[in-house]
Design a protein around this motif. Structure first.
Motif, mmCIF file in Angstrom:
data_model
loop_
_atom_site.group_PDB
_atom_site.id
_atom_site.type_symbol
_atom_site.label_atom_id
_atom_site.label_comp_id
_atom_site.label_asym_id
_atom_site.label_seq_id
_atom_site.Cartn_x
_atom_site.Cartn_y
_atom_site.Cartn_z
ATOM 1 N N GLN A 256 -11.572 2.193 7.907
ATOM 2 C CA GLN A 256 -12.550 1.345 7.135
ATOM 3 C C GLN A 256 -11.651 0.142 6.585
ATOM 4 O O GLN A 256 -10.419 0.290 6.604
ATOM 5 C CB GLN A 256 -13.318 1.896 6.055
ATOM 6 C CG GLN A 256 -14.236 3.030 6.597
ATOM 7 C CD GLN A 256 -15.400 2.451 7.206
ATOM 8 O OE1 GLN A 256 -15.523 1.447 7.172
ATOM 9 N NE2 GLN A 256 -16.393 3.646 7.612
ATOM 10 N N THR A 257 -12.443 -0.999 6.384
ATOM 11 C CA THR A 257 -11.606 -2.142 5.568
ATOM 12 C C THR A 257 -11.382 -1.967 4.280
ATOM 13 O O THR A 257 -12.386 -1.813 3.629
ATOM 14 C CB THR A 257 -12.481 -3.464 6.166
ATOM 15 O OG1 THR A 257 -12.424 -3.419 7.706
ATOM 16 C CG2 THR A 257 -11.682 -4.602 5.613
ATOM 17 N N TYR A 258 -10.149 -2.179 3.663
ATOM 18 C CA TYR A 258 -10.124 -2.445 2.430
ATOM 19 C C TYR A 258 -9.469 -3.542 1.976
ATOM 20 O O TYR A 258 -8.940 -4.199 2.469
ATOM 21 C CB TYR A 258 -8.949 -1.026 1.865
ATOM 22 C CG TYR A 258 -9.652 0.392 2.058
ATOM 23 C CD1 TYR A 258 -9.976 0.957 1.046
ATOM 24 C CD2 TYR A 258 -9.935 0.765 3.367
ATOM 25 C CE1 TYR A 258 -10.404 2.373 1.145
ATOM 26 C CE2 TYR A 258 -10.104 2.032 3.503
ATOM 27 C CZ TYR A 258 -10.619 2.813 2.349
ATOM 28 O OH TYR A 258 -11.218 4.160 2.449
ATOM 29 N N GLN A 259 -9.383 -3.922 0.671
ATOM 30 C CA GLN A 259 -8.983 -5.190 0.151
ATOM 31 C C GLN A 259 -8.044 -4.761 -1.022
ATOM 32 O O GLN A 259 -8.328 -3.769 -1.791
ATOM 33 C CB GLN A 259 -9.915 -6.018 -0.445
ATOM 34 C CG GLN A 259 -9.360 -7.270 -0.967
ATOM 35 C CD GLN A 259 -10.515 -8.208 -1.457
ATOM 36 O OE1 GLN A 259 -11.490 -8.097 -1.207
ATOM 37 N NE2 GLN A 259 -10.190 -8.834 -2.791
ATOM 38 N N SER B 297 -7.649 0.986 7.049
ATOM 39 C CA SER B 297 -6.967 2.405 6.537
ATOM 40 C C SER B 297 -8.004 3.426 6.572
ATOM 41 O O SER B 297 -9.057 3.405 6.740
ATOM 42 C CB SER B 297 -6.654 2.189 4.833
ATOM 43 O OG SER B 297 -6.357 3.566 4.654
ATOM 44 N N PRO C 226 -6.409 -0.279 -3.817
ATOM 45 C CA PRO C 226 -7.219 -0.911 -2.761
ATOM 46 C C PRO C 226 -9.059 -0.598 -2.992
ATOM 47 O O PRO C 226 -9.218 0.486 -3.470
ATOM 48 C CB PRO C 226 -6.748 -0.582 -1.638
ATOM 49 C CG PRO C 226 -5.603 0.146 -1.619
ATOM 50 C CD PRO C 226 -5.666 0.664 -3.338
ATOM 51 N N LYS C 227 -9.636 -1.595 -2.720
ATOM 52 C CA LYS C 227 -10.902 -1.567 -3.064
ATOM 53 C C LYS C 227 -11.633 -1.259 -1.420
ATOM 54 O O LYS C 227 -11.402 -2.369 -0.747
ATOM 55 C CB LYS C 227 -11.475 -2.725 -3.775
ATOM 56 C CG LYS C 227 -12.964 -2.740 -4.098
ATOM 57 C CD LYS C 227 -13.505 -4.012 -4.640
ATOM 58 C CE LYS C 227 -14.733 -3.960 -5.102
ATOM 59 N NZ LYS C 227 -15.684 -4.407 -3.957
ATOM 60 N N ARG C 228 -12.459 -0.581 -1.225
ATOM 61 C CA ARG C 228 -13.135 -0.496 0.098
ATOM 62 C C ARG C 228 -14.278 -1.346 0.228
ATOM 63 O O ARG C 228 -15.138 -1.665 -0.713
ATOM 64 C CB ARG C 228 -13.720 1.152 0.376
ATOM 65 C CG ARG C 228 -14.456 1.294 1.811
ATOM 66 C CD ARG C 228 -14.302 2.767 2.009
ATOM 67 N NE ARG C 228 -15.551 2.932 2.867
ATOM 68 C CZ ARG C 228 -15.972 4.157 3.246
ATOM 69 N NH1 ARG C 228 -15.154 5.279 2.652
ATOM 70 N NH2 ARG C 228 -16.804 4.404 4.091
ATOM 71 N N THR D 208 0.817 -1.407 -0.024
ATOM 72 C CA THR D 208 -0.045 -0.043 -0.069
ATOM 73 C C THR D 208 0.834 1.354 0.032
ATOM 74 O O THR D 208 2.100 1.078 0.425
ATOM 75 C CB THR D 208 -0.925 -0.090 1.098
ATOM 76 O OG1 THR D 208 -0.234 -0.001 2.612
ATOM 77 C CG2 THR D 208 -1.841 -1.320 1.297
ATOM 78 N N ASP E 58 -2.328 2.621 7.214
ATOM 79 C CA ASP E 58 -2.519 1.307 6.823
ATOM 80 C C ASP E 58 -2.176 0.293 7.485
ATOM 81 O O ASP E 58 -0.891 0.267 7.720
ATOM 82 C CB ASP E 58 -2.055 0.882 5.162
ATOM 83 C CG ASP E 58 -2.696 2.034 4.267
ATOM 84 O OD1 ASP E 58 -3.812 2.528 4.360
ATOM 85 O OD2 ASP E 58 -1.876 2.348 3.193
ATOM 86 N N GLU F 264 -15.859 7.013 -2.536
ATOM 87 C CA GLU F 264 -15.981 5.627 -2.256
ATOM 88 C C GLU F 264 -17.336 5.214 -1.975
ATOM 89 O O GLU F 264 -17.730 4.078 -2.469
ATOM 90 C CB GLU F 264 -14.915 5.320 -1.093
ATOM 91 C CG GLU F 264 -13.705 5.351 -1.309
ATOM 92 C CD GLU F 264 -12.683 5.228 -0.079
ATOM 93 O OE1 GLU F 264 -11.623 4.826 -0.155
ATOM 94 O OE2 GLU F 264 -13.075 5.260 0.856
#
Lengths: 420, 262
Positions: free
Chosen positions: A305-308, A298, A316-318, A276, A282, B71
């Motif tokens: 919130q959680t990201y991938q 992050s 990264p995708k939330r 990241t 993060d 987002e």
């Protein structure tokens, strides 16, 4: 066994009560499977039936019967009067006995379907005296699987950190215990904080963060031999280790390049790869069970919130949008759910997000819950609750149990894998 | 600020410890006025620096707020897309079921007829309007649709033909051509169907029926087992008419072709 299993599946298909159980999770003991585990015949230093019964109750999928409410005490199927058990509204019955077997104990038991008058399983589990509780957990696993069709996760172990005493005599201990909190054993003691234990997928090793050198470092320790190795002591933060499914890598939080970011450490080559890159923090990486990526916390959007992110890096995708705070992510071993610590009602509770449908719900009441960790069968969640006790929440049912036999404050629980 | 929120355990500093440290510093400063004095007088450079720092902090906060917003909106869009797709699939399924019920003996390619509530000019219009070319043309088109719905494909084609050949050109020409194509598909005359659909695409590329016509051309090539051409046409539907139902259906057919290995 295979024929038994087929018979079991056929029987389950004809039982509408199971479908209700899966969906109707908010209604107390409604929809749970009524079972009775009769005290085992023979003599043993542990109450086997009691251990099995507590395990099943903790899963939230069963309601059990106290021995004094039982109409009879059969030890094998020939002695069972099914009508007596139907009268106390039991659908399933476990009977058995303990037999000495060359210095060990043989636990012979039968699982009966009371409604249809069928025998589902007849098995024998052998355990040494010191391993008798684990033997009983194995019995519970077999009973659980015979009835639900899902592998049981009672004969597993958990790791956690205890904190006792006040400064200057405060002690931190990394402990390993059975899944019900019994048989705790300290595998590391320190005057400085120890945190974030993480199990390797083979259940042999624990990675953890220790401040024993006055600053954070990450160690990998063999649970059986006690041998350990320093694997990460970069300048500044070394935190939150998580094992890759193949056991060759650790995902970590490092701030060696200035800001807290997620890195992957190759344990063989000791090379780190940065995953990241953000001005925000993060941290708290956790591998996806298929090894394709990592979920992490992050605050790049202002609040945690959680990201991938994929193992190759990238954008990264939330994943989390419910609640203003979702930290400490943990993906269920079946890959279907994501557990997080979510802000709720002024405190924090454990929330579970269905990764397919996007539906989210809380499985704990709060208000200071933290560090959710999935059982290897994805059916239960272990977490630390306000004041530092361990609790187990049923993901499929409604049960929420406090684990016993704990000393001091307990933090950072981690549920180990199936035993091999 | 954020760091403490996220990782209180890593820092080892509790808020109380911080407060004590701050309090101690204040006491120290109060006891040493001589030391505190020079700090109070800020030079112009320091002012500029602290102004820049403030601005930067402010921008960081705004940036993360915007990221949060983007987002969230992305997430909502995704949810909407999913919901819309589900609604569409549901509607499509219902129309197909209705269609199948109406014409049980129809050909392989299903024809999606407009729903019975399709706009139709009421028969009891004032005489003045009825005499205009527009109304006459509209009546013929409606009659064609009615015949089509009743399963009278040949008469429907004849009726649509009058609309198609009208002079000056009718506004309903692309629609009439399209339904002529659908009628020929049912009648099994794929060559004529292809001809009709191609006229829609060539003569009225911006008409809303152009995407559907192009899709049907792709279907016809698929039925004729001309898979290369079908693939080419279906891909065209996707690129030329993105976001339409035709594009979605083209995508589905392409996937099906892939799974069929053709």
């Amino acid at each position: 066994m295979p024929r038994l299993l087929i018979a079991l599946l056929l029987m389950l298909a004809a039982l509408p009560a199971r479908a209700v159980l899966q969906i109707d999770i908010t209604q107390g003991t409604d929809g749970t499977l009524p079972i009775a585990v009769v005290p085992f015949g023979g003599s043993a230093p542990e109450d086997i039936a009691q251990i099995v019964s507590s395990d099943l109750a903790r899963s939230g999928q069963f309601n059990t019967l106290a021995p004094n409410a039982m109409p009879e005490r059969p030890m094998d199927p020939q002695q069972v009067n099914l009508d007596a058990w139907r009268a106390v509204k039991r659908d399933y019955l476990v009977v058995g006995s303990v037999r000495p077997d060359a210095g060990n104990f043989a636990l012979e038991f039968y699982v009966l379907d009371v409604i249809n008058g069928k025998q589902l399983t007849a098995m024998s589990v052998t355990a040494s005296k010191s391993d008798l509780r684990m033997g009983a957990h194995r019995v519970a696993d077999i009973v659980y699987e015979a009835i639900t069709g899902v592998k049981g996760a009672f004969a597993t172990r958990i790791a956690y950190i205890t904190e006792t005493g006040q400064p200057p005599v405060r002690r931190y201990s990394l402990e390993v215990a059975d899944s019900d909190g019994y048989n705790p054993q300290s595998i590391l003691e320190s005057k400085e904080p120890v945190m974030s234990p993480a199990w390797s997928k083979d259940g042999r090793k624990l990675a953890y963060v220790s401040f024993e050198s006055r600053r954070s470092s990450i160690y990998v320790q063999d649970v059986f031999s006690g041998r350990r190795e320093l694997v990460s002591s970069f300048p500044s933060i070394n935190g939150s280790p998580s094992w890759s499914p193949d056991g060759r890598k650790l995902a970590l939080t490092l701030s060696k390049d200035g800001n807290a970011e997620i890195y992957v450490l190759d344990l063989a080559t000791r090379q780190t790869t940065r995953l990241t890159n953000s001005a925000a923090i993060d941290t708290e990486a956790s591998w996806l069970p298929d090894g394709s990526g990592i979920v992490f916390t992050s605050d790049r959007g202002g609040r945690p919130q959680t990201y991938q992110v994929g193992v190759g890096g990238g954008a990264p995708k939330r994943l989390t949008f419910d609640g203003g705070y979702n930290a400490r992510p943990s993906v269920s071993p079946d890959g279907q759910f994501l557990a997080t610590v979510q802000s709720c009602g002024g405190g924090f509770c454990i929330a579970v997000l269905d990764l397919k449908t996007g539906a989210s719900r809380t499985v704990s009441k709060g208000s200071q819950d933290e560090a959710p960790s999935y059982a290897p069968n994805s059916a239960m969640l272990l977490y630390a609750s306000g004041g530092g006790v361990l609790r187990v929440a049923s993901v499929l049912g409604q049960a929420n149990t406090t684990l016993s036999l704990q000393k001091g404050k307990v933090r950072d629980p981690a549920w180990g894998p199936f035993r091999q | 600020m954020k760091q403490q929120n996220l990782m209180p355990k890593h820092s080892g500093l509790t808020p109380r410890m911080l407060a004590q440290a701050v309090a101690a510093t204040l006491l120290l400063a109060a006891g040493l006025p001589a030391l505190a004095e020079p700090v109070a007088v800020a030079t112009p450079t320091q002012n500029v620096m602290s102004e820049i720092m403030n601005r930067q902090q402010q921008m960081q906060v705004e940036l993360s707020e915007l990221r949060d917003l983007v987002e969230r909106q992305g997430h909502e869009l995704e949810m909407l897309k999913r919901a819309q797709k589900e609604t569409y699939m549901d509607t499509d399924q219902r129309i197909r079921a209705l269609d199948a019920a109406m014409r049980p003996a129809a050909g392989a390619t299903p024809v999606s007829l407009p729903a019975p509530v399709a706009p139709a000019t009421p028969a009891t219009q004032p005489a003045i309007v009825a005499q205009s070319a527009f109304a006459d043309d509209q009546a013929k088109y409606d009659q064609g649709l009615k015949l089509l719905r009743e399963g009278q494909y040949q008469p429907a084609v004849k009726m649509f033909d009058q609309v198609i050949k009208a002079s000056p050109p009718s506004a309903n020409r692309p629609n009439a051509l399209y339904w002529t194509g659908e009628a020929y598909v049912v009648l099994g005359d794929l060559k004529s169907a292809l001809n009709a659909f191609e006229q829609v695409v060539q003569d009225s590329p911006a008409h809303q029926k152009a995407a559907d016509a192009q899709l049907k051309i792709g279907y016809i090539y698929y039925d004729q087992k001309n898979y290369a051409r079908a693939r080419e046409i279906l891909n065209k539907v996707k690129t030329q008419f993105p976001g339409t139902q035709a594009a979605t259906l083209a995508e589905q057919r392409l996937k099906r072709m892939q799974s069929e290995g053709v």
